[in-house]
Design a protein around this motif. Sequence first.
Motif: not given
Lengths: 382, 382
Positions: B206-211, B306-310
């Motif tokens: 939905q348009g946002q970086l998640h991983v 990896a980077m996971v956004n909260i």
Amino acid sequence: MQVLVYGAGQLAQMMYLDGAALGIDVQAVDVSNNTVVHPVSKQPLDCSLEQAIERADVLTVEFEHVPEALLETAEQSGKLHPNKDAILVGADRVREKALLERLNIPNCAHRIVTDLTQLDECVEALGERLIIKASRDGYDGYGQWRLSQKADLPALKKQLEGLDLVRVPLVVEQMLKFDREVSLIGARNVSGDIKVYPLAENLHYQGQLHVSVAPATNSDDALTAKALEIFSKLVEGMDYVGVLAVELFQCGDTLLVNELAPRVHNSGHWTQAGADTSQFENHLRAVLDLPLGDTTNIGGDAAVSAMVNIIGCDDHDLALLGLPGVHFNWYGKTVRNKRKMGHINVTASGYKALGSKLEQLSGYLSADHFPELVDEAARLQK
Amino acid sequence: MQVLVYGAGQLAQMMYLDGAALGIDVQAVDVSNNTVVHPVSKQPLDCSLEQAIERADVLTVEFEHVPEALLETAEQSGKLHPNKDAILVGADRVREKALLERLNIPNCAHRIVTDLTQLDECVEALGERLIIKASRDGYDGYGQWRLSQKADLPALKKQLEGLDLVRVPLVVEQMLKFDREVSLIGARNVSGDIKVYPLAENLHYQGQLHVSVAPATNSDDALTAKALEIFSKLVEGMDYVGVLAVELFQCGDTLLVNELAPRVHNSGHWTQAGADTSQFENHLRAVLDLPLGDTTNIGGDAAVSAMVNIIGCDDHDLALLGLPGVHFNWYGKTVRNKRKMGHINVTASGYKALGSKLEQLSGYLSADHFPELVDEAARLQK
């Protein structure tokens, strides 16, 4: 989450930096004037010590020489970790020795002296080569002395005359022939979980730590297990919460406890770059009863680290920043002789590579201020 | 050394934290009211914007949407990095496209529209599947639209009626079938030295970086070389100083530039735990003309991150802190829907191990807020 640290030096600063990343707000107490300050800028924060204690979830210390009255108030809040007795063990060699004896932990043969006449008995029991230490630091005229032969005893007694040995007893230790000094840094959280870092090997020069290497070279599982056993006995025996540093003398296969530091420790600074979780982060986790983070070296089995202290100078060449695996840390203080100004962490895959990086690094530092570095680099490359 | 950052969000905060370790003092400007604030506490500092500009060695930005008048003043001080034109390229899609064309850098086929009648010509030239973007963000009523078939064009025009397309033109792009989105983060310092991190592979929802995963899976030397060539052309073409993020669409062997961010970037957060020098530290080094730090993954050739956004939640289980190689970062903000609250960096040796760690991590997070995580974990384990 808010943590109030007694002491506002570089250790509180490094706790702040690691805490902020986790959303933990660390404030510091300048114990010289009981003001609450920002751990990095050292600027006073807009609250009294009482308010800061009230607001904090946990109180802790960055050094053991916090005035006892402050510790008493902190303990009464019910939020102090580690506990007051554990902190005082680090500040008082008599308490330290009593703890080691009570827990049956190997340490240097010693006597407590409260009257100069007892020194004869010390020579009788421990031999004529002795180290004599004031049990508490920071008293004018008190410090450390050495006895090399019995014949010097009268002169030594003369020197010590006038000290109030009931108030500040002496700890007299047998001068030990040890192979090297290592330290074990570990943490125990409120729930009682324990994690320790690999043993670090410490090089001192004129009484100050200059270089640490971790894991210590030539340290096998048996040595590590011995250190862990000592650590566990200590933290459980003191009901200790937080990071504890245990300085050890290694004599063959034997480990003797030299000193305890109830706090994060200079010989654990390598963990910032070299370990999965730094000692500063793990201290905060421990006192806040969060799960402890992994304490192994980053980068697999061959990964090794070194920490090089920058002491009494600021004439390093910043081109060192370009060296891979070299991590520069600066405390932002004014240069003074023997003052710890910053440190450099170096990571590598294997001791040879570490030695080679330290050798490279030495090219950017003045030999005068880093007297151990070139030799240590050479030793690691062998 | 003092650096003043326009913008006082998490990016300025993370610059501050990495800067403080190096002895660099980072202050932030809240551009909503032109006050100078502490990047972590957001408390106003005791100085005006003019004083802060005067004192700073360097001015920089944490985001591209800084009011142009502020950028103008900053540029006039002679201390702004990256330069104003480079920042505006990130804030204005018309400038961005013009730059890409001027430097002959592959990007999506597009047209600039300043009058709705030009949309017919767009369909003619680019086909009937189009993405229409306002060239600048932050204007009411402006945003992004899609055209899926020519028959919908009249309805779309109706929707766009009343927009002042001379003031804010539209950028109309061919809807692309791309294999994946990758990004290249790199830095160029004042002296012109360039270093880039491994390509990151980015998953949006939905348009946002998640991983993000870095290095991107299946990225060979040829792909990396292609990305580096684009990066070098861009930073040299703009005389760019600082960290630049280049978002790219990969279609087979081809890389097309999607978007530029003239700043540290969310898809580079993995560098905090996974790279020898973080993007935040390298940005500061670049603008202060210090040597750039090593940008490779820590831990040898197999090391991956990896980077996971909260996003929009704070219901994570803090027990996740106990997972080895898992690094939690929290920005200290109040939860709002779609708001970036923090991120979790995960390091591992190899993609399988990384996938397995992400799978484990997902057990501590609500599936609602981490919709990409389980699938990504499974993909990496294949």
